[in-house]
Write a protein that holds these residues in place. Structure first.
Motif, short mmCIF file in Angstrom:
data_model
loop_
_atom_site.label_atom_id
_atom_site.label_comp_id
_atom_site.label_asym_id
_atom_site.label_seq_id
_atom_site.Cartn_x
_atom_site.Cartn_y
_atom_site.Cartn_z
N SER A 160 0.78 -1.23 0.09
CA SER A 160 0.01 0.01 -0.08
C SER A 160 0.93 1.26 -0.18
O SER A 160 0.40 2.33 -0.41
CB SER A 160 -0.97 0.14 1.22
N ASP A 161 2.06 1.20 0.53
CA ASP A 161 3.09 2.24 0.40
C ASP A 161 3.91 2.11 -0.72
O ASP A 161 5.10 3.01 -0.62
CB ASP A 161 3.68 2.29 1.79
N ASN A 162 3.91 1.39 -1.52
CA ASN A 162 4.85 1.11 -2.58
C ASN A 162 6.35 1.00 -2.01
O ASN A 162 7.38 1.17 -2.76
CB ASN A 162 4.88 2.35 -3.63
N ASP A 163 6.10 0.14 -0.88
CA ASP A 163 7.56 -0.02 -0.37
C ASP A 163 8.16 -1.78 -0.72
O ASP A 163 7.18 -2.15 -1.07
CB ASP A 163 7.86 0.02 1.15
N PRO A 164 9.43 -1.68 -0.88
CA PRO A 164 9.77 -3.18 -1.15
C PRO A 164 9.20 -4.09 0.13
O PRO A 164 9.28 -3.64 1.19
CB PRO A 164 11.32 -2.81 -0.84
N VAL A 165 9.13 -5.23 -0.45
CA VAL A 165 8.30 -6.08 0.37
C VAL A 165 9.83 -7.07 1.14
O VAL A 165 10.51 -7.35 0.44
CB VAL A 165 7.48 -7.30 -0.12
N THR A 166 9.68 -6.95 2.64
CA THR A 166 10.56 -7.60 3.25
C THR A 166 10.14 -8.73 4.09
O THR A 166 8.90 -8.82 4.36
CB THR A 166 11.36 -6.58 4.17
N ASN A 167 11.18 -9.69 4.74
CA ASN A 167 10.43 -10.65 5.77
C ASN A 167 10.31 -10.06 6.97
O ASN A 167 9.65 -10.44 7.69
CB ASN A 167 11.53 -11.76 5.59
N SER A 168 10.99 -9.00 7.16
CA SER A 168 10.92 -8.39 8.65
C SER A 168 9.72 -7.59 8.82
O SER A 168 9.14 -7.30 10.15
CB SER A 168 12.13 -7.95 9.08
N SER A 169 9.19 -6.95 7.84
CA SER A 169 8.20 -6.02 8.11
C SER A 169 6.72 -6.33 7.75
O SER A 169 6.46 -7.61 7.28
CB SER A 169 8.26 -4.82 7.12
N LEU A 170 5.79 -5.76 8.26
CA LEU A 170 4.26 -6.01 7.94
C LEU A 170 4.10 -5.23 6.54
O LEU A 170 3.87 -4.21 6.57
CB LEU A 170 3.21 -5.55 9.07
N ASN A 171 3.80 -5.90 5.39
CA ASN A 171 3.49 -5.46 4.12
C ASN A 171 1.91 -5.53 3.89
O ASN A 171 1.45 -6.79 3.77
CB ASN A 171 4.33 -6.27 3.28
N PHE A 172 1.42 -4.38 3.98
CA PHE A 172 0.08 -4.24 3.84
C PHE A 172 -0.27 -4.40 2.06
O PHE A 172 -0.12 -3.10 1.57
CB PHE A 172 -0.49 -2.96 4.55
#
Length: 226
Positions: A160-172
């Motif tokens: 939703s924020d166009n951020d890179p998807v990572t294993n450590s974060s919550l990716n919405f």
């Protein structure tokens, strides 16, 4: 993107049925010897004990009207115990903006009621179980979140924020801004308002008649298109 049907596993089928229907007041809209379905606004939530391994638990959220957070919170306090984070029984997500509160069901699922002020409609009726709008979030735990993020792009679902998807974060993950998300992450990330950490358990998320995503019994991510 809408979550039309969310299918989750449980070893506590009868306790779950009693909790969601007798305590919270959801209406059963489908049932068989291995599971039951309840209507959650425009979504359906299904619990099944078929081929369960371990003691599965999940994080999921329900959208509520934007103007009824405090009313909904008081309603929920009359039904079950609210979970705490740093002594507080609600979360103020100023960046959404939204307010949320949390409870745990008999299977250990971390369940959230969330009022999103920019996306959710308002209601002038007193808050009841029928005020819940839909399933807002489901936590999707996978072995390799960046790889699954690339697969999501193929079906037009993005962070939703166009951020890179990572294993450590919550990716919405979503396809447009309507307050419905698949929260993509990997294992061992602590869920808010709980000491539990994210673990991989089988699930199935039906987004529409043509698209189903989820995790199978081998803990592999899948996309099914019809």
């Amino acid at each position: 993107m809408e979550i039309k049907l969310l299918t989750l596993q449980t070893t506590e089928l009868e306790k779950m049925k009693a909790f969601y229907t007798q305590h919270l007041g959801f209406i059963i809209c489908g049932e068989n010897t291995n599971g039951f379905q309840i209507r959650v606004g425009s979504s359906i939530l299904e619990f099944t004990n078929e081929k369960v391994v371990g003691e599965p638990y999940y994080h999921f959220a329900f959208n509520i009207p934007a103007n009824q957070f405090q009313e909904a919170k008081e309603w929920l306090k009359g039904k079950t115990t609210l979970l705490l984070e740093d002594g507080e029984d609600e979360a103020d997500f100023s960046f959404w903006p939204a307010h949320a509160c949390y409870f745990e069901d008999p299977a250990g699922n971390i369940v959230e009621l969330i009022a999103r002020y920019n996306e959710n409609p308002i209601s002038e009726s007193p808050f009841t179980i029928n005020s819940i709008l839909n399933i807002s979030e489901i936590g999707l735990m996978v072995k390799d979140a960046p790889m699954v993020g690339e697969q999501f792009k193929e079906i037009d679902i993005f962070d939703s924020d166009n951020d890179p998807v990572t294993n450590s974060s919550l990716n919405f993950m979503q396809d447009h801004n309507n307050g419905v998300f698949i929260i993509l992450t990997s294992i061992d990330r602590r869920w808010l308002f709980s000491e539990k950490k994210s673990k991989i358990f089988p699930m199935k998320i039906t987004l529409d008649e043509q698209l189903v995503v989820g995790v199978d019994k081998e803990h592999e991510f899948f996309i099914e298109k019809s």
